[in-house]
Design an enzyme around this catalytic site. Structure first.
Site, PDB file in Angstrom:
ATOM      1  N   CYS A   2       0.850  -1.188   0.000  1.00  0.00           N
ATOM      2  CA  CYS A   2       0.000   0.000   0.000  1.00  0.00           C
ATOM      3  C   CYS A   2       0.893   1.248   0.000  1.00  0.00           C
ATOM      4  CB  CYS A   2      -0.962   0.099   1.174  1.00  0.00           C
ATOM      5  SG  CYS A   2      -2.184  -1.211   1.226  1.00  0.00           S
ATOM      6  N   ARG A  27       3.908   0.116  -4.812  1.00  0.00           N
ATOM      7  CA  ARG A  27       3.685  -0.489  -3.493  1.00  0.00           C
ATOM      8  C   ARG A  27       2.381  -1.273  -3.421  1.00  0.00           C
ATOM      9  NH1 ARG A  27       7.110   1.886   0.295  1.00  0.00           N
ATOM     10  NH2 ARG A  27       5.800   0.996   1.908  1.00  0.00           N
ATOM     11  N   TRP A  85      -2.721  -2.673  -1.744  1.00  0.00           N
ATOM     12  CA  TRP A  85      -2.445  -4.097  -1.900  1.00  0.00           C
ATOM     13  C   TRP A  85      -3.364  -4.775  -0.899  1.00  0.00           C
ATOM     14  CZ3 TRP A  85      -0.861  -8.312   0.964  1.00  0.00           C
ATOM     15  CH2 TRP A  85      -0.460  -9.434   0.230  1.00  0.00           C
ATOM     16  N   ASN A 109      -2.307   1.715   5.627  1.00  0.00           N
ATOM     17  CA  ASN A 109      -1.404   0.646   5.180  1.00  0.00           C
ATOM     18  C   ASN A 109      -1.152  -0.240   6.393  1.00  0.00           C
ATOM     19  OD1 ASN A 109       0.680  -0.963   4.197  1.00  0.00           O
ATOM     20  ND2 ASN A 109       2.238   0.621   4.449  1.00  0.00           N
ATOM     21  N   GLY A 110      -1.275  -1.552   6.228  1.00  0.00           N
ATOM     22  CA  GLY A 110      -1.012  -2.465   7.344  1.00  0.00           C
ATOM     23  C   GLY A 110      -2.226  -3.315   7.654  1.00  0.00           C
ATOM     24  N   GLU A 494      17.018 -17.804  -7.826  1.00  0.00           N
ATOM     25  CA  GLU A 494      16.663 -16.419  -8.143  1.00  0.00           C
ATOM     26  C   GLU A 494      16.105 -16.330  -9.575  1.00  0.00           C
ATOM     27  OE1 GLU A 494      16.165 -13.886  -6.481  1.00  0.00           O
ATOM     28  OE2 GLU A 494      16.396 -12.159  -7.778  1.00  0.00           O
ATOM     29  N   LYS A 498      12.326 -14.980 -10.482  1.00  0.00           N
ATOM     30  CA  LYS A 498      12.065 -13.879 -11.407  1.00  0.00           C
ATOM     31  C   LYS A 498      11.028 -14.306 -12.445  1.00  0.00           C
ATOM     32  CE  LYS A 498      13.453 -11.044  -9.719  1.00  0.00           C
ATOM     33  NZ  LYS A 498      14.291 -11.048  -8.557  1.00  0.00           N
ATOM     34  N   GLU A 501       7.475 -14.691 -10.842  1.00  0.00           N
ATOM     35  CA  GLU A 501       6.781 -13.471 -10.431  1.00  0.00           C
ATOM     36  C   GLU A 501       6.442 -12.558 -11.605  1.00  0.00           C
ATOM     37  OE1 GLU A 501      10.669 -11.046  -8.634  1.00  0.00           O
ATOM     38  OE2 GLU A 501       8.734 -10.776  -7.693  1.00  0.00           O
ATOM     39  N   HIS A 517      17.401 -37.146  -7.230  1.00  0.00           N
ATOM     40  CA  HIS A 517      16.608 -37.530  -6.068  1.00  0.00           C
ATOM     41  C   HIS A 517      15.135 -37.172  -6.242  1.00  0.00           C
ATOM     42  CE1 HIS A 517      20.319 -38.557  -4.044  1.00  0.00           C
ATOM     43  NE2 HIS A 517      20.811 -37.409  -4.479  1.00  0.00           N
ATOM     44  N   LYS A 620       5.689  -4.080  -3.918  1.00  0.00           N
ATOM     45  CA  LYS A 620       7.136  -3.950  -3.741  1.00  0.00           C
ATOM     46  C   LYS A 620       7.589  -4.301  -2.333  1.00  0.00           C
ATOM     47  CE  LYS A 620      11.277  -2.936  -5.011  1.00  0.00           C
ATOM     48  NZ  LYS A 620      11.968  -3.992  -5.782  1.00  0.00           N
TER      49      LYS A 620
END
Ligand code: M6R
Length: 625
Positions: A2, A27, A85, A109-110, A494, A498, A501, A517, A620
């Site tokens: 947010c 955000r 968000w 926000n939160g 990584e 990428k 997402e 395995h 973010k």
């Protein structure tokens, strides 16, 4: 998670707020909304609000229609805005912020953790709720205090009274239709900064919200309230006792927060990586010694360390996995790397001689922040590796090493990741130096090798066209696997993150030795597998084992895309596609091998028609657990 903005000043607030929201949209982009307190609010007794589900463009479209119908509707010089968000309640127009009750409007926000109890309490008084959000209790509560009891009619006192009832993590901004020229804001465990202009004052989740207007900012502490007017600000605690703020000067400019001719921030940020690595190293080797930034830990403290824990999330966690190889090799200290979200819930063994390294680009990630708090409660020393000056994680840590990647706007971490990897090497070298596990000339040699890395990263950017072609070819794949060994393993993780997402494609990273395995069962004809080869000049056994892994998957029909050092003949022989990177010391290879994978993911995402900077469901910084 947010984005929040606030403005009180002399300009029309709507333009300032919408422009700030553009910079805050990274955000969260489930919905966006604005509130203006101006003449219309004074007439109607209700703050003027517009909000829309979806990206900011939906809101700006709605605002155009509103203003065409009624040009004065949003006149006023006090305003606030929000990009969401979603946590509680689907991303709909109704659940979008600002939320309104009586003359109040609130953005948040939160997570308000006791919202259910508060809602039940307010409903018992006859309050009717309109949304499914936790946020609405804040606005209903402040309105409740404003109309009844000892705080009746007092905007600020009502806000304090409401704030004292809230549990959880929150940044909240309150405005009231009858009180233009004032915003009351509060923060607990989520970010809020104040921007101080000439006859105007700003609020933002981060400084990008107001960087085009002022570079003078004030950092707020935990559990603080700030009341802003055009003339300035007053900071207090939740009881109303005045508190000092921490003024600072923003050391980057507007250009850093702009796309600079690129279609996406991420593409610009990939190109900024040589500078991110270089700047992160700057000033950290003086008088033949590694020096950290705010090293509130003495050399003796570092000598006393008997165990290192690295805690982080997502890409930052992958940077920690790279660090483990370097730290254990250089210092002979045991080093565990933990997902911050798991760390504190499994009762890790910590004590005064444990060093916890908390890695976070934003410095706000709730999981990492809670891990830091847990570590400090257990008396461990905490060193933060952070890209955001004065963020909560460095504030609550014993020492800080700042990565100097500059603002990272693309949701996918790129330059911040490379800067984290770089900073982690510095942490390893600082430990080795203090503990004497490396001679000063060895530390100096490692540092010189690190200093050579930005130029090599620059060279790797030249793999862009090859990665773009490959991305177009593979954009239709259902699955892509990534393999690596040693430091190539976190690079594989990584690369897969990428791709997941950004391109919403099934991607998995594996330690190549684990293949037999289980994961080898996934290999089928034509399946693309990206392999990160270790240097042939490093440990020969690692290299030859990975050559065997390539042959095993090729034998089962996989298409091998191999990232290998220039001159690696064996890799060239076995690769269906060969991506060459310059030679570098083994431990530093992740700084190079990651870059083609970032470009690849961004290109696949574009080929599939996705927004590279704002992948679905993500934000973010993740400021809720
Ligand atoms: O701000 P932080 O470094 O604490 O963020 C941690 C993760 O949320 C972040 O790295 C995330 O995984 C990135 N979107 C990955 O590209």
């Amino acid at each position: 998670m947010c984005g929040i903005v606030g403005y009180v000043g002399h300009r029309p607030a709507l333009g300032v707020v919408v422009e700030a929201l553009r910079r805050m949209e990274y955000r969260g982009y489930d919905s966006a909304g604005v509130a203006v307190v101006g003449p219309r609010a004074a007439q109607t007794g209700v703050v003027t609000v517009e909000k829309r589900a979806g990206k900011l463009a939906n809101l700006t479209g709605a605002l155009q229609v509103d203003i065409a119908a009624d040009p004065d509707r949003f006149a006023g010089t006090t305003g606030m805005g929000h990009t969401r968000w979603a946590t509680h309640g689907r991303p709909t127009d109704r659940n979008a912020h600002p939320h309104v009750a009586g003359g109040f409007a609130v953005v948040h926000n939160g997570i308000i953790e006791n919202y259910a109890a508060l809602r039940a309490e307010l409903e018992a008084y006859g309050v009717e709720f309109e949304s499914d959000t936790d946020t609405e209790v804040a606005v209903q509560l402040v309105q409740h205090h404003y109309v009844a009891g000892s705080t009746a009619g007092d905007f600020e006192a009502s806000a304090y009274a409401a704030l004292r009832r809230l549990d959880g993590a929150f940044t909240l901004l309150f405005v009231h239709a009858a009180h233009p020229g004032t915003i009351v804001a509060a923060r607990r465990s989520t970010p809020l900064v104040v921007g101080v202009g000439d006859g105007e004052t700003f609020l933002g989740s981060d400084v990008a919200a107001f960087i085009e207007h002022t570079r003078d900012a004030v950092e707020l502490g935990q559990d603080q309230v700030v009341i802003i007017t055009a003339g300035g600000y007053l900071i207090t605690d939740f009881a109303g006792e005045p508190q000092p703020g921490t003024p600072f000067r923003i050391d980057w400019d507007l250009e850093a927060a702009e796309k600079g001719g690129h279609d996406y921030f991420m593409l610009k940020e990939i190109e900024e990586q040589p500078a991110a690595v270089e700047n992160t190293l700057l000033g950290h080797f003086e008088g033949g010694r590694i020096v950290l930034d705010e090293q509130r830990l003495s050399d003796q403290d570092l000598r006393d360390v008997d165990k290192v824990f690295i805690v982080a999330c997502g890409s930052a966690y992958h940077s920690g996995l790279v660090a483990k190889y370097a730290i254990e090799h250089w210092t002979r200290l045991p080093c565990e790397v933990e997902l911050a979200s798991e760390f504190r819930y499994r009762d890790p063994v910590l004590g005064r001689s444990t060093l916890v390294v908390a890695i976070s680009q934003s410095g706000e990630t709730a999981d990492t922040l809670e891990a830091v708090r847990h570590a400090r409660e257990q008396k461990a020393r905490v060193l933060a590796v952070c890209n955001t000056n004065g963020a909560q994680i460095p504030r609550e840590s014993d020492a800080v090493l700042y990565t100097r990647a500059g603002p990272e706007i693309g949701v996918a971490s790129t330059k911040a990741f490379l800067a984290q990897v770089t900073a982690n090497y510095l942490v390893g070298l600082a430990l080795a130096q203090a503990r004497g596990t490396k001679y000063p000339d060895e530390v100096a040699r490692e540092y010189r090798d690190l200093e050579a890395m930005p130029a090599l990263v620059e060279k790797v950017l030249a793999t862009g066209p090859a990665m773009r072609d490959l991305a177009r070819e593979l954009a239709g794949a259902d699955t892509i696997l990534f393999l690596g060994r040693h430091v190539g393993y976190p690079v594989a993780l990584e690369g897969a993150l990428k791709l997941k997402e950004l391109a919403y494609m099934h991607a998995e990273g594996f330690a190549a030795g684990e293949l037999k395995h289980g994961p080898i069962a996934l290999i089928e004809d034509g399946l693309p597998v990206i392999v990160v080869m270790p240097s042939p000049r490093g440990r020969a056994v690692l290299h030859s084992k990975l050559v065997s892994n390539i042959r095993e998957i090729q034998a089962r029909g996989a298409r091998t895309i191999v990232i290998a050092e220039e001159g690696d003949e064996a890799a060239a022989t076995h690769a269906d596609n060969l991506i060459q990177i310059p030679a570098a010391p083994t431990l530093f290879q992740p700084l190079l091998a990651t870059v083609p994978l970032q470009i690849f993911a961004a290109e696949v995402a574009q080929a599939r028609g996705y927004d590279v900077d704002k992948p679905r469901n993500l934000a973010k910084s993740v400021t809720v657990e």
